[in-house]
Scaffold this active site. Structure first.
Site, short mmCIF file in Angstrom:
data_model
loop_
_atom_site.label_atom_id
_atom_site.label_comp_id
_atom_site.label_asym_id
_atom_site.label_seq_id
_atom_site.Cartn_x
_atom_site.Cartn_y
_atom_site.Cartn_z
N ASP A 220 -10.08 28.55 42.09
CA ASP A 220 -10.46 27.29 41.43
C ASP A 220 -11.02 26.30 42.45
OD1 ASP A 220 -7.88 27.48 42.42
OD2 ASP A 220 -6.96 26.24 40.88
N ASP A 248 -22.57 34.21 39.97
CA ASP A 248 -23.49 33.55 39.04
C ASP A 248 -23.61 32.06 39.37
OD1 ASP A 248 -24.13 35.84 37.75
OD2 ASP A 248 -23.63 35.13 35.74
#
Ligand code: NAD
Length: 353
Positions: A220, A248
């Site tokens: 995270d 991505d």
């Protein structure tokens, strides 16, 4: 003679793969034997299956494989076992590749395509994501079931062995040795048992590379740091799912999907090289496809499978020069630059080799 299996793929991919073969022939004349094989939608049309055994055999016998993306609306309603993507999984499995390498590098002339603040982009972005490709939750046991109370439930199991973590960590440390010598390992060791094993094994492998500095980030936090301080990253190593998502994110940081190459590597040098974009059926056959991502796959192949660093440098320099000259396909076009088609882009690159 270096044997290269070539999978032209579907949609725009025969155009961009064709452009790449021309570049390779020009930069290293007479050094390659290209063998074209069918995989994906076009193989379904021709042979009734997405990965014919003969195609796989040719890839397995080759020194490297250059692959165009597969799929398109024509095959979207096929049963799962006969979909073009099955061919993709088949070739990755058949070639035993386990490390997916995606560079995220900003070309200076394309800095304006970076969605990050200018002062952040100006510090330069040049890192590599090494993603584990054959383990983790995507390949663990998948189960849909009903609880004793009659409620619907499902589970997917995340599993890694010491060996799987060790071999991907070695790939990352070896890459770092040829770069800025920083490895960032990304996990979720505050929660996941698998991540704690991941961290332990990566730290053990690090002892064999004393020149490389290793740091760890929770996934995270890593997703934030990638857009806050991207210049601080050199080589990132992470498991399958985290790598899928972060790579991505990284591709968006550096601009168009049409610009980025990738490689999947196994225990030997026989890589599988493919652009990160799909078959883009919306622009197929219109000379709008940007061939640069695939041409840079060709450069990666020269460097990593064949040790041809000078030739790879020449290709990368030619791409940089074309961009500096202000030439752009539609996907990277901005005001003040010159819009050209994919085949002219290829010609301009070849002219600068
Ligand atoms: P896509 O990457 O094909 O296209 C997304 C957008 O980017 C489109 O607007 C397209 O025109 C544009 N684009 C992509 N590559 C470009 C290039 N080189 N130059 C200029 N513009 C480019 O993704 P999608 O539309 O989600 O998928 C289309 C098909 O590709 C689907 O069938 C999908 O399953 C398949 N696919 C295959 C692979 C693979 O084989 N590795 C990967 C992704 C998608």
């Amino acid at each position: 003679m270096k044997k290269v299996a070539v999978i032209p793929g579907d949609g725009i991919c025969p155009e961009v793969i064709g452009a790449t073969l021309e570049v390779l022939k020009k930069v290293a004349p007479g050094q390659f034997e290209f063998r074209e094989v069918s995989m994906g939608g076009n193989a379904i049309d021709k042979y009734g299956e997405p990965m014919p055994a003969e195609s796989l055999k040719i890839c397995q016998e080759a020194d490297a494989t250059l692959l165009g993306a597969v799929g398109g609306p024509k095959w979207d309603n096929m049963p799962p076992d006969l979909r073009p993507e099955r061919g993709l999984l088949g070739v990755r499995k058949g070639l035993k590749v386990f490390a997916n390498i995606r560079p995220a590098k900003i070309f200076a002339p394309l800095a304006s395509a970076c969605p990050l603040r200018k002062d952040i982009a100006d510090k330069g972005i040049d890192f590599i994501i090494v993603r584990e490709l054959t383990g983790g939750i995507y390949f663990g046991k998948h189960e849909a079931f009903t609880t004793p109370d009659g409620e619907k439930a499902a589970r997917d199991v995340m599993e890694y062995t010491d060996h799987e973590i060790r071999r991907i960590a070695h790939v990352a440390f070896k890459m770092a040795m040829n770069r800025r010598k920083i490895v960032t390992s990304i996990d979720k060791a505050n929660i996941l048992t698998v991540s704690r094993l991941w961290r332990e094994v990566v730290e053990d492998v690090a002892k064999e590379y004393p020149e490389v500095s290793l740091n760890h980030l929770y996934v995270d936090n890593a997703s934030m740091q990638l857009i806050r301080v991207p210049h601080e990253f050199d080589v990132i190593v992470t498991e399958n799912t985290f790598g899928d998502i972060l790579s991505d994110e990284a591709s968006q940081i550096v601009g168009s999907i049409g610009m980025i190459p990738s490689a999947s590597l196994g225990d030997n040098n026989r890589g599988l090289y493919e652009p990160i974009h799909g078959s883009a059926p919306d622009i197929a056959g219109q000379d709008k496809a940007n061939p640069i991502g695939t041409i840079l796959c060709g450069a990666m192949m020269l460097r990593w499978s064949f040790g041809m660093n000078d030739e790879a440098d020449r290709i990368e320099r030619a791409v940089d020069e074309v961009l500096k000259a202000g030439l752009r396909t539609g996907d990277i076009f901005t005001e003040g630059t010159t819009l050209i088609g994919g085949s002219r882009m290829k010609d301009e690159i070849i002219a600068r080799l």
